[in-house]
Design a protein around this motif. Structure first.
Motif, PDB file in Angstrom:
ATOM      1  N   THR A  54       0.808  -1.225   0.000  1.00  0.00           N
ATOM      2  CA  THR A  54       0.000   0.000   0.000  1.00  0.00           C
ATOM      3  C   THR A  54       0.840   1.274   0.000  1.00  0.00           C
ATOM      4  O   THR A  54       0.472   2.266  -0.632  1.00  0.00           O
ATOM      5  CB  THR A  54      -0.946   0.022   1.212  1.00  0.00           C
ATOM      6  OG1 THR A  54      -0.169  -0.135   2.418  1.00  0.00           O
ATOM      7  CG2 THR A  54      -1.962  -1.105   1.123  1.00  0.00           C
ATOM      8  N   ALA A  55       1.966   1.252   0.698  1.00  0.00           N
ATOM      9  CA  ALA A  55       2.772   2.468   0.844  1.00  0.00           C
ATOM     10  C   ALA A  55       4.087   2.414   0.083  1.00  0.00           C
ATOM     11  O   ALA A  55       4.748   3.441  -0.064  1.00  0.00           O
ATOM     12  CB  ALA A  55       3.043   2.743   2.323  1.00  0.00           C
ATOM     13  N   GLY A  56       4.482   1.236  -0.382  1.00  0.00           N
ATOM     14  CA  GLY A  56       5.730   1.122  -1.115  1.00  0.00           C
ATOM     15  C   GLY A  56       6.923   0.911  -0.206  1.00  0.00           C
ATOM     16  O   GLY A  56       6.803   0.844   1.018  1.00  0.00           O
ATOM     17  N   LEU A  57       8.095   0.817  -0.815  1.00  0.00           N
ATOM     18  CA  LEU A  57       9.332   0.546  -0.074  1.00  0.00           C
ATOM     19  C   LEU A  57      10.080   1.812   0.326  1.00  0.00           C
ATOM     20  O   LEU A  57      11.039   1.741   1.086  1.00  0.00           O
ATOM     21  CB  LEU A  57      10.254  -0.345  -0.922  1.00  0.00           C
ATOM     22  CG  LEU A  57       9.768  -1.779  -1.164  1.00  0.00           C
ATOM     23  CD1 LEU A  57      10.676  -2.470  -2.165  1.00  0.00           C
ATOM     24  CD2 LEU A  57       9.738  -2.559   0.144  1.00  0.00           C
ATOM     25  N   ASN A  58       9.668   2.954  -0.207  1.00  0.00           N
ATOM     26  CA  ASN A  58      10.363   4.198   0.124  1.00  0.00           C
ATOM     27  C   ASN A  58      10.035   4.639   1.544  1.00  0.00           C
ATOM     28  O   ASN A  58       8.938   4.384   2.061  1.00  0.00           O
ATOM     29  CB  ASN A  58       9.972   5.304  -0.860  1.00  0.00           C
ATOM     30  CG  ASN A  58      10.422   4.989  -2.273  1.00  0.00           C
ATOM     31  OD1 ASN A  58      11.471   4.369  -2.469  1.00  0.00           O
ATOM     32  ND2 ASN A  58       9.630   5.388  -3.263  1.00  0.00           N
TER      33      ASN A  58
END
Length: 211
Positions: free
Chosen positions: A124-128
């Motif tokens: 949902t939020a990504g790896l960043n």
């Protein structure tokens, strides 16, 4: 000399962040001591609270646009804490409690819950890296030759000076107060002493009419 300056920076900033880890560790140890549950999802719950706060802040800032950034950040932090405070008991009542007599299964269940939460956040939020806004801008500049320079908006004249942000100082202070408050609660209040008794001897606590 340069190595000594870097070591001082690492020690100061490391101490500030370590107080937050200590607060999380206190919660982990209390769950294990009182409930006998080795909660491998404890860190994932802390992560969930952070992401709930970030999502709430972005919603308040971009959709509602009523509150100031500081008020929005404060509301988001409260919502994040409340979200985990509601989610955690539901997980315990729905999954952990029925399996309480099977410690290995409980261990695997908490591990699975932690993995699921982490993967959901990645999807949902990504790896960043995600950043929560600062409650307080600025900080204290520290230079070995000049000492502390509070309320400074710019770097000190020394080239080896570094910034100690106010928001990290505030977070560290809140964590320390939380740990001290929990210690006082356990040692001085009736409910705290009951928790301590249960962690030491659950059967003896039951015989003493402690639920």
């Amino acid at each position: 000399k340069a190595c000594v300056d870097v070591l001082g920076q690492v020690l100061i900033l490391g101490f500030l962040i370590s107080t937050l880890y200590a607060l999380i560790a206190v919660g982990f140890s209390m769950i294990f001591g009182v409930a006998g549950v080795l909660n491998l999802a404890h860190g994932a719950f802390a992560m969930l609270g952070a992401y709930i706060s970030i999502g709430t802040y972005r919603t308040l800032s971009s959709v509602i646009e009523v509150f100031s950034p500081t008020i929005s950040a404060l509301i988001a932090a409260i919502v994040g804490i409340a979200g985990v405070a509601i989610f955690s008991p539901l997980i315990y009542l729905g999954i952990i409690r029925p399996l309480k007599d099977k410690p290995i299964v409980v261990l695997l269940a908490t591990l699975l819950i932690g993995v699921i939460l982490e993967q959901v956040m990645i999807l949902t939020a990504g790896l960043n890296a995600q950043f929560f806004p600062k409650f307080i801008e600025g900080g204290i500049w520290y230079a070995p030759e000049q000492g502390l320079i509070p309320f400074a908006l710019e770097r000190g004249t020394a080239s080896n000076s570094f910034l100690i942000p106010y928001d990290r100082l505030m977070a560290s202070g809140v964590a320390i107060l939380g740990i001290l408050g929990l210690g006082i609660f356990i040692a001085r209040t009736r409910a705290g002493k009951a928790i301590l008794a249960i962690s030491m001897d659950p059967k003896g606590a039951t015989l003493s009419c402690i639920p």
